[in-house]
Design a protein around this motif. Structure first.
Motif, PDB file in Angstrom:
ATOM      1  N   SER A  26     -28.925   0.905 -15.469  1.00 27.42           N
ATOM      2  CA  SER A  26     -27.871   1.174 -16.458  1.00 27.42           C
ATOM      3  C   SER A  26     -27.965   2.573 -16.962  1.00 27.42           C
ATOM      4  O   SER A  26     -29.151   3.081 -17.376  1.00 27.42           O
ATOM      5  N   HIS A  29     -22.817   4.235 -21.648  1.00 26.52           N
ATOM      6  CA  HIS A  29     -21.111   4.140 -21.607  1.00 26.52           C
ATOM      7  C   HIS A  29     -20.727   3.418 -22.865  1.00 26.52           C
ATOM      8  O   HIS A  29     -21.432   2.754 -23.544  1.00 26.52           O
ATOM      9  N   ASP A  33     -19.610  -1.798 -18.617  1.00 28.01           N
ATOM     10  CA  ASP A  33     -18.943  -1.515 -17.265  1.00 28.01           C
ATOM     11  C   ASP A  33     -19.876  -1.933 -16.172  1.00 28.01           C
ATOM     12  O   ASP A  33     -20.808  -1.576 -16.004  1.00 28.01           O
ATOM     13  N   ASN A  35     -20.825  -2.926 -12.291  1.00 28.96           N
ATOM     14  CA  ASN A  35     -20.721  -2.778 -10.961  1.00 28.96           C
ATOM     15  C   ASN A  35     -21.496  -3.577 -10.005  1.00 28.96           C
ATOM     16  O   ASN A  35     -22.691  -3.306 -10.171  1.00 28.96           O
ATOM     17  N   ARG A  59     -23.183  -3.315 -24.089  1.00 29.33           N
ATOM     18  CA  ARG A  59     -22.818  -1.869 -23.649  1.00 29.33           C
ATOM     19  C   ARG A  59     -23.702  -1.133 -22.427  1.00 29.33           C
ATOM     20  O   ARG A  59     -24.794  -1.358 -22.252  1.00 29.33           O
ATOM     21  N   LYS A  61     -23.247   1.358 -18.822  1.00 26.65           N
ATOM     22  CA  LYS A  61     -22.637   1.237 -17.203  1.00 26.65           C
ATOM     23  C   LYS A  61     -23.680   0.712 -16.343  1.00 26.65           C
ATOM     24  O   LYS A  61     -24.649   1.168 -16.357  1.00 26.65           O
ATOM     25  N   ASP A  63     -25.348  -1.147 -13.171  1.00 28.52           N
ATOM     26  CA  ASP A  63     -25.133  -1.413 -11.594  1.00 28.52           C
ATOM     27  C   ASP A  63     -26.015  -2.489 -11.176  1.00 28.52           C
ATOM     28  O   ASP A  63     -27.158  -2.431 -11.660  1.00 28.52           O
TER      29      ASP A  63
END
Length: 292
Positions: A26, A29, A33, A35, A59, A61, A63
């Motif tokens: 991560s 972001h 989020d 993915n 919190r 982003k 993956d």
């Protein structure tokens, strides 16, 4: 304990003929989020996977990479589509007759036509498969969270140090401000004495001028509020948890007070210290963007 939004976790779980490899990484972001990259045959687990991840993170982003290996030799069976093969053969014969071509079709070539042979996978036991996948996900998540905590503690130490530097600047401004008033009064008296010569100075008038000047440069309220915000930020860091959004708000208030102090500054030392204040506040603001 606070956590960084930068983290990594990896786990492998092999049970029976099923093996899952899970990797999580991560970066910063504003929100969470997620993915997910995984084999299509696992798509029906997506909702469960997302709900599980939310137990470990708020919190960032994120993956997520999932690799699935099935070592069961009976995991699939070969099917022959006799009807479709017959249609291919019929059309090929018609083409040969219509165009006057040699019909050179062989079994080996017919077998390569689409859907003549298909590999059908055995039905998946979803509960059994999820039990193994969940174990791999949780192991990876635990390592992921641990890496975030380690990075978060390093950020916390750095932030506390910068907040202490801000307090040092506040201490200087609070100590220097009264001296500036005394120096202004002394300069004012000296100038008036030059103009009036031996005539008596009007202390009341001087006091009034000094009071007006003091009102213009007074930053007592700003330094008190700024000190309070710094202490609140340190307390938030020490309390731990998801502190990123709260700290972001506190830093906005700190920056507002620093701007006011700088705008009121009528002294080079105060101005330089005010610039240092804003510089350190900006450094802290940038760092807290890394916190969950």
């Amino acid at each position: 304990m606070i956590k960084s939004m930068t983290g990594f976790g990896r786990a492998e779980v092999l049970e029976g003929n099923t093996k899952f490899t899970v990797e999580i990484k991560s970066v910063n972001h504003r929100y969470l989020d997620i993915n997910i990259k995984m084999p299509k045959k696992l798509n029906f687990f997506e909702s469960s996977i997302r709900n599980l991840l939310k137990e470990y993170m708020e919190r960032g982003k994120v993956d997520l990479f999932i690799t699935y290996e099935d070592f069961n030799e009976d995991s699939g069976s070969l099917k022959f589509n006799k009807a479709l093969a017959g249609e291919y053969l019929s059309y090929l014969k018609n083409m040969a007759e219509e165009f006057g071509l040699e019909n050179d079709i062989r079994v080996s070539s017919l077998s390569r036509y689409p859907e003549v042979f298909t590999l059908e996978e055995q039905a998946i036991d979803e509960k059994e498969l999820w039990a193994v996948l969940e174990k791999a996900l949780r192991q990876a998540c635990e390592k992921f969270v641990e890496s975030r905590k380690v990075e978060g503690e390093n950020l916390k130490k750095d932030l506390i140090g910068k907040l202490d530097e801000i307090l040092t600047s506040v201490d200087f401004i609070e100590a220097r401000s009264p001296e500036i008033l005394k120096e202004y009064r002394a300069r004012l008296e000296e100038k008036i004495q030059e103009v009036l010569g031996d005539r008596q100075l009007d202390d009341a008038r001087i006091a009034t001028e000094v009071t007006i000047y003091a009102d213009k440069i007074c930053v007592d309220e700003e330094t008190v509020r700024l000190r309070s915000h710094v202490n609140s930020a340190k307390e938030t860091l020490n309390n731990g948890g998801s502190v990123g959004r709260r700290l972001d708000f506190i830093l906005q208030e700190m920056n507002r007070e620093a701007n006011t102090i700088l705008s009121k500054a009528n002294n080079l030392e105060i101005s330089d210290t005010g610039i240092d204040l804003k510089t350190n506040i900006e450094k802290v603001r940038e760092q807290i963007q890394n916190l969950e």
